[in-house]
Design a protein around this motif. Structure first.
Motif, short mmCIF file in Angstrom:
data_model
loop_
_atom_site.label_atom_id
_atom_site.label_comp_id
_atom_site.label_asym_id
_atom_site.label_seq_id
_atom_site.Cartn_x
_atom_site.Cartn_y
_atom_site.Cartn_z
N GLU A 4 0.84 -1.19 0.00
CA GLU A 4 0.00 0.00 0.00
C GLU A 4 0.88 1.25 0.00
OE1 GLU A 4 -3.24 -0.02 -0.27
OE2 GLU A 4 -3.21 -2.20 -0.34
N PRO A 5 0.40 2.35 -0.61
CA PRO A 5 1.15 3.59 -0.58
C PRO A 5 1.47 4.02 0.86
CG PRO A 5 -0.66 3.74 -2.13
CD PRO A 5 -0.84 2.46 -1.37
N GLY A 216 7.57 -10.74 -2.75
CA GLY A 216 6.91 -12.01 -3.03
C GLY A 216 6.57 -12.18 -4.50
N GLU A 217 6.02 -13.35 -4.81
CA GLU A 217 5.74 -13.71 -6.20
C GLU A 217 4.48 -13.06 -6.75
OE1 GLU A 217 7.70 -15.38 -8.16
OE2 GLU A 217 9.19 -15.75 -6.60
N ASP A 218 3.48 -12.88 -5.91
CA ASP A 218 2.19 -12.38 -6.37
C ASP A 218 2.19 -10.85 -6.45
OD1 ASP A 218 1.21 -14.97 -6.46
OD2 ASP A 218 0.56 -14.89 -4.36
N GLU A 219 1.56 -10.34 -7.50
CA GLU A 219 1.43 -8.89 -7.63
C GLU A 219 0.56 -8.35 -6.51
OE1 GLU A 219 -0.23 -5.51 -10.78
OE2 GLU A 219 0.19 -7.56 -11.46
N PRO A 220 1.01 -7.30 -5.83
CA PRO A 220 0.22 -6.75 -4.72
C PRO A 220 -1.07 -6.11 -5.22
CG PRO A 220 2.07 -5.34 -5.19
CD PRO A 220 2.27 -6.57 -6.03
N GLU A 221 -2.04 -6.08 -4.37
CA GLU A 221 -3.30 -5.39 -4.71
C GLU A 221 -3.00 -3.92 -4.97
OE1 GLU A 221 -7.72 -4.55 -2.76
OE2 GLU A 221 -6.27 -5.85 -1.75
#
Length: 352
Positions: A4-5, A216-221
């Motif tokens: 998150e920003p 991590g591997e997954d793109e963050p929301e």
């Protein structure tokens, strides 16, 4: 790393404005390209820039010996700081490099700002036999190489002998040896570990438009937030540094003001940025490097974009990177607009 920003802890006017170039040249006639680089540094001083930085390029058609070029620049300028961003120490012997840096610092009157980094040489398998024919398998390309450089620059013992032999006098420390250079050494960090290490060793931090994604591997929301990643690294650096919140950080982004650009130049800059935009969407390669988008527009537009960048708002020094393949007249226009339009909009004032 944060997905998150993140809000910055401070928001200060820009105090120091610098620029970075690779010093491109024609392989068939390298002289003019090197001359252009020196003339750009001279122009930067006339425009009031606080610093000029050279990137290091080995076995390419860019400056392979920035320290040598900065020695020449030191004799053509009197005020502007001269930096390297960065020298990859895997190509260097720390003892010999310490001598070169100290010599150029003397020639410049204490204006040298050496930036260094670690890691195996680029294209290591292609150059290992030429670079280290007998020791390639045992060379240490980690932080120990920086520690050796820091020690020699600081006056650590470099020889077991000092005194007179025959008619020659020898020192056991790097010569010349002078105060101040150690405090002007920078580390070019792209990871949280590097930023923390640089802080622990009381170096200054160069953070650029390329960082290592460690989330991590997954793109963050919400997607990859380059500025938030950069801010986290800056905070980690300052948390580890003895100077704390006052530790020096210089941010390097590609920023191209178009205030006085011709229509053809604006089209070129926009096409350049567009051609590199895809690489900013996801981390690239096995090292998961994340790139910041290049910024193109009027100084008013750029100032608005930079003020919205949480990492930019955390620093008061920048060294904006110039594209590698532009023409000399493009660099003159970009540097002039930075100094006369963009810098003042960000609170910067040119040096006298």
């Amino acid at each position: 790393m944060p997905a998150e920003p993140v809000e910055p802890t401070r928001d200060r006017p820009l105090r120091r404005l610098g620029f970075l170039t690779i010093g491109l040249f024609d392989a068939a006639d390298p002289g003019p390209g090197h001359t252009v680089t020196l003339e750009m540094i001279e122009l930067g001083e006339r425009l009031g820039f606080d610093s000029a930085w050279l990137r290091d390029r080995h076995l390419q058609h860019g400056i392979s010996s920035p320290v040598a070029v900065l020695a020449a620049a030191s004799q053509r300028t009197s005020r502007i700081d001269l930096g390297t961003a960065v020298i990859p120490l895997a190509w260097e012997n720390p003892l010999r490099l310490a001598e070169d840096l100290a010599t150029v610092d003397v020639l410049s009157g204490g204006r040298l700002n050496p930036g260094v980094s670690v890691g195996p040489p680029m294209a290591w398998d292609d150059v290992r036999d030429s670079l280290y024919p007998d020791t390639a398998d045992v060379e240490d390309f980690g932080y120990g190489r920086v520690e050796r450089l820091l020690a020699f620059v600081s006056g650590a013992q470099a020889s077991t002998f000092s005194g007179t032999r025959g008619i020659e006098v020898f020192s056991d420390r790097v010569q010349p040896q002078l105060a101040g250079l150690r405090e002007r050494l920078w580390y070019g960090g792209a990871s949280l570990r590097s930023a923390t290490w640089a802080g622990e060793h009381a170096m200054n931090l160069l953070t650029s438009s390329v960082l290592k994604w460690e989330g991590g591997e997954d793109e963050p929301e919400g997607g990859y937030d380059f500025a938030a990643l950069q801010l986290a690294q800056i905070r980690a650096f300052r948390a580890a540094h003895p100077a704390g919140d006052d530790a020096r950080v210089s941010q390097g982004l590609v920023v191209l003001p178009t205030d006085s650009a011709t229509p053809a130049q604006r089209e070129k800059y926009e096409a350049y940025a567009a051609s590199r935009l895809e690489r900013t969407r996801t981390p690239q390669g096995p090292a998961k490097m994340l790139f910041a988008p290049d910024l193109v527009g009027t100084s008013e537009e750029l100032a608005t974009q930079l003020r919205a960048d949480v990492a930019f708002r955390e620093v008061d020094e920048v060294a904006f990177a110039l594209p590698f393949t532009f023409e000399p007249e493009d660099y003159v226009q970009i540097l002039t607009d930075m100094a006369t339009h963009l810098g003042p909009l960000l609170g910067w004032r040119p040096a006298a």
